[in-house]
Design a protein around this motif. Structure first.
Motif, short mmCIF file in Angstrom:
data_model
loop_
_atom_site.label_atom_id
_atom_site.label_comp_id
_atom_site.label_asym_id
_atom_site.label_seq_id
_atom_site.Cartn_x
_atom_site.Cartn_y
_atom_site.Cartn_z
N PRO A 205 0.86 -1.17 0.06
CA PRO A 205 -0.05 0.18 0.03
C PRO A 205 0.91 1.26 -0.13
N SER A 206 0.27 2.32 -0.15
CA SER A 206 0.99 3.45 -0.33
C SER A 206 1.72 3.95 0.96
N GLY A 207 2.98 4.45 0.96
CA GLY A 207 3.44 4.69 2.06
C GLY A 207 4.37 3.65 2.72
N CYS A 208 4.59 2.44 2.07
CA CYS A 208 4.84 1.45 2.74
C CYS A 208 7.01 1.27 2.43
N LYS B 156 8.23 1.63 -0.94
CA LYS B 156 8.71 0.79 -2.11
C LYS B 156 9.54 1.60 -2.82
N THR B 157 9.25 3.02 -2.83
CA THR B 157 10.00 4.09 -3.60
C THR B 157 11.09 4.24 -2.85
N THR B 158 11.09 4.05 -1.48
CA THR B 158 12.53 4.24 -0.67
C THR B 158 13.46 3.02 -1.06
N ASP C 267 9.35 2.34 -11.13
CA ASP C 267 8.51 2.72 -9.96
C ASP C 267 7.09 3.14 -10.24
N GLU C 268 6.00 2.18 -10.17
CA GLU C 268 4.81 2.28 -10.61
C GLU C 268 4.55 2.90 -12.05
N PRO C 269 5.27 2.37 -13.05
CA PRO C 269 5.38 2.88 -14.31
C PRO C 269 3.98 2.98 -14.94
N1 LIG Z 1 11.93 12.86 1.99
C1 LIG Z 1 11.14 11.92 2.90
N2 LIG Z 1 11.48 12.53 4.00
C2 LIG Z 1 10.48 12.31 5.07
N3 LIG Z 1 9.79 11.22 5.13
C3 LIG Z 1 9.64 10.55 3.91
C4 LIG Z 1 10.56 10.99 2.73
N4 LIG Z 1 10.52 10.30 1.78
C5 LIG Z 1 9.38 9.30 1.98
N5 LIG Z 1 9.14 9.37 3.41
C6 LIG Z 1 8.18 8.48 4.12
O1 LIG Z 1 8.72 7.22 4.18
C7 LIG Z 1 7.50 6.39 3.89
C8 LIG Z 1 7.66 5.58 2.73
O2 LIG Z 1 7.71 6.40 1.49
P1 LIG Z 1 7.88 5.94 0.17
O3 LIG Z 1 7.69 7.04 -0.91
O4 LIG Z 1 9.01 4.87 -0.06
O5 LIG Z 1 6.61 5.13 -0.06
P2 LIG Z 1 5.74 4.05 -1.28
O6 LIG Z 1 5.64 2.79 -1.09
O7 LIG Z 1 6.78 4.55 -2.55
O8 LIG Z 1 4.46 5.02 -1.47
P3 LIG Z 1 3.64 5.16 -2.81
O9 LIG Z 1 2.99 3.88 -3.39
O10 LIG Z 1 2.32 6.04 -2.58
O11 LIG Z 1 4.31 5.56 -3.78
C9 LIG Z 1 6.32 7.21 3.84
O12 LIG Z 1 5.63 7.15 4.98
C10 LIG Z 1 6.77 8.78 3.86
O13 LIG Z 1 5.83 9.65 4.55
#
Ligand SMILES: Nc1ncnc2c1ncn2[C@@H]1O[C@H](COP(=O)(O)OP(=O)(O)OP(=O)(O)O)[C@@H](O)[C@H]1O
Ligand SMILES: [Mg+2]
Lengths: 260, 256
Positions: B44-47, B49-51, B164-166
């Motif tokens: 789900p969003s915010g877990c 993945k992008t990180t 990343d979610e292309p």
């Molecule tokens: N630059 C940042 N500074 C502070 N917190 C961050 C930063 N980037 C991401 N986060 C936090 O880290 C967590 C993971 O973010 P990430 O972008 O990796 O999620 P995601 O799985 O890619 O979500 P989505 O599906 O919405 O893209 C989130 O809770 C976000 O708030």
């Protein structure tokens, strides 16, 4: 869309002409003001004067414009360069920025005689003052552009391990081009104004000289002709930049002067 | 599956500092990825993945833990230009036409002009935008822009494709078509693909393995093997095996 704009411009011009002629008529024939011809002569008579003294006026204007253009080009080049340097080095920015701001607090009216006394050359003073006035808006806008490049766009370059040079050529500079054009649009009429101003400090040729001498010499029609030519030059300088913008920035959707 | 992994992620944690407040985006993630494998990161969003993807791509340094790619650091791999990255937003350069955008990395790598043109022509055909090659990005729809971003990532013929979610901005039809295109390219070139998505069906259709991430803090909560035969076909999307896998993954979320 385009047609609308042209119609609007036409209507606007027609409005200004009518208003001018109307007020001039009002002064001369309704108020019976004896000074009407000095306060606001008919537009058509001014244009007639320009036509009658065309070579004289255009030569004077050319002197002023050519110096303004040289100063504009030098000032713009220096502004772009400083902006790039400031964007590359934080230290350079910290050192240069306060001077930039302070430089803008010195009134040109005060600066012009100082420069003239220093260089003792009218043409050179004109160029320096025009460059001085161009420099700031160009540097400030360019720096603004370089600093608003989105981090993701830079990240893409980073992911390709691009060299700093490539990053600037392929990303930073093209990205900043619209910002630069905004700065140039502000600076172009300023550089003309600067050149006219320096004319007035006692140079030999130039439209500013015509303006001053005719004002004191009582040649009202030449005076008004000079005023009109000065205004036209200023507007023309701005139009040239807008035209350049259209050619240089084909990816911009909204035409300049649209939104923003 | 028995040789040494191409990518080794070991105990990776990421703590962001958001205005003095610590946000744990990833907690102790470990994963091994084989060369040529197609891996999905699902969650789900915010877990996180992008990180995680950014850490692999050397766009972000983890707070702790290590990533190794063939025994090298992500930085070395980036400098060797072995990553092709498709960002979550297309990140196109507004002043370049579609064609020039795809060409950008090739120019940077100083690949010769004829080869550049060949590759770009092929990619334009693949993404179906030949007719738009001289358009600027702001003249394209979001989905078209995203396709340009994909073509650009493929242009350098990377060994590892990080996506990343292309396809999340695309309509269902285009998405399914591009899913198949992606699989075809992948089969031909034997790239390793790490594919971020939050569509369960998409992850099942594409992947060898689906890594399920759960949020707060981001953890690897399950790794599901997708043993559907390859090549995958449209019809498989309606097969009972497909549904079973989707259900299995959905349940692994509910268990969290
Ligand atoms: N630059 C940042 N500074 C502070 N917190 C961050 C930063 N980037 C991401 N986060 C936090 O880290 C967590 C993971 O973010 P990430 O972008 O990796 O999620 P995601 O799985 O890619 O979500 P989505 O599906 O919405 O893209 C989130 O809770 C976000 O708030
Ligand atoms: Mg994300």
């Amino acid at each position: 869309m385009k047609k609308n704009k042209a119609t609007a411009a036409l209507l606007w011009t027609a409005g200004v002409v009518l208003l001018w002629e109307g007020v001039a008529f009002f002064l001369a024939n309704i108020l019976h003001d004896k000074m009407a011809n000095a306060k606001l002569p008919y537009l058509h008579s001014i244009i007639y004067t320009i036509a009658a003294n065309f070579s004289e006026i255009s030569n004077a204007a050319l002197i002023t414009v050519s110096k303004a253009a040289t100063g504009f080009a030098l000032g713009a080049a220096a502004g772009i360069m400083l902006a790039v340097i400031m964007s590359i080095s934080k230290t350079a920015e910290k050192i240069a920025f306060p001077y930039l701001i302070i430089s803008q607090m010195i009134p040109v009216l005060g600066l012009a005689p100082i420069i003239f006394n220093l260089v003792r050359n009218m043409d050179l003073s004109r160029i320096i003052i025009a460059a001085y006035l161009t420099f700031f808006p160009v540097a400030a806008n360019m720096l603004g552009g370089l600093k608003s490049v989105e981090p993701e766009k830079r990240e893409l370059m980073y992911s390709y391990a691009a060299k700093k040079r490539s990053v600037y050529i392929k990303l930073m500079l093209p990205f900043s081009l619209p910002y630069l054009m905004t700065g140039l649009k502000i600076a172009a009429p300023l550089s003309i104004t600067a050149s006219i101003l320096v004319d007035m400090l006692g140079s030999k040729g130039g439209i500013g000289v015509k303006l001053l001498y005719s004002l004191y010499g009582g040649e009202k029609d030449i005076f008004w002709a000079s005023v009109l030519v000065c205004a036209a030059i200023g507007m023309l300088s701005c139009f040239i930049i807008i035209l350049a913008e259209k050619i240089l920035i084909p990816w911009k959707k909204t035409s300049s002067g649209g939104e923003e | 599956m028995n040789n040494t992994p191409e990518i080794t992620i070991k105990n990776v944690s990421m703590v962001y500092n958001d205005k003095g407040r610590d946000v744990t985006a990833l907690s102790n993630v470990s994963l091994e990825i084989q060369k040529g494998e197609f891996i999905s990161l699902l969650g789900p969003s915010g877990c996180g993945k992008t990180t995680l993807l950014r850490i692999i791509a050397d766009l972000l340094q983890p707070t702790s833990g290590t990533v190794e790619v063939c025994g090298k650091s992500p930085r070395e791999v980036r400098l060797e230009k072995k990553y092709g990255i498709v960002f979550q937003s297309p990140v196109l350069y507004d002043w370049r036409t579609v064609r020039k955008n795809i060409c950008l990395p090739l120019e940077l790598m100083k690949i010769d002009k004829a080869e550049q043109n060949n590759r770009v022509d092929a990619l334009l055909e693949m993404i179906g935008l030949e007719k738009f090659q001289n358009h600027y990005p702001n003249q394209l729809s979001g989905g078209m822009q995203q396709r340009v971003g994909i073509a650009r990532a493929l242009a350098i013929q990377p060994e590892i494709l990080l996506m990343d979610e292309p396809f999340s901005a695309l309509d269902e039809f285009t998405r399914e078509k591009l899913n198949e295109d992606l699989l075809r390219i992948w089969r031909k070139t034997n790239k390793t693909v790490i594919f971020v998505t939050h569509s369960i069906a998409e992850s099942v259709f594409l992947s060898d393995r689906v890594c399920v991430l759960s949020p707060h803090p981001g953890r690897l909560s399950a790794v599901v093997d997708i043993d559907l035969p390859r090549p995958r076909t449209k019809e498989m999307r309606e097969s009972p095996e497909f549904f079973n896998l989707v259900t299995k993954i959905r349940n692994s979320f509910e268990g969290v």
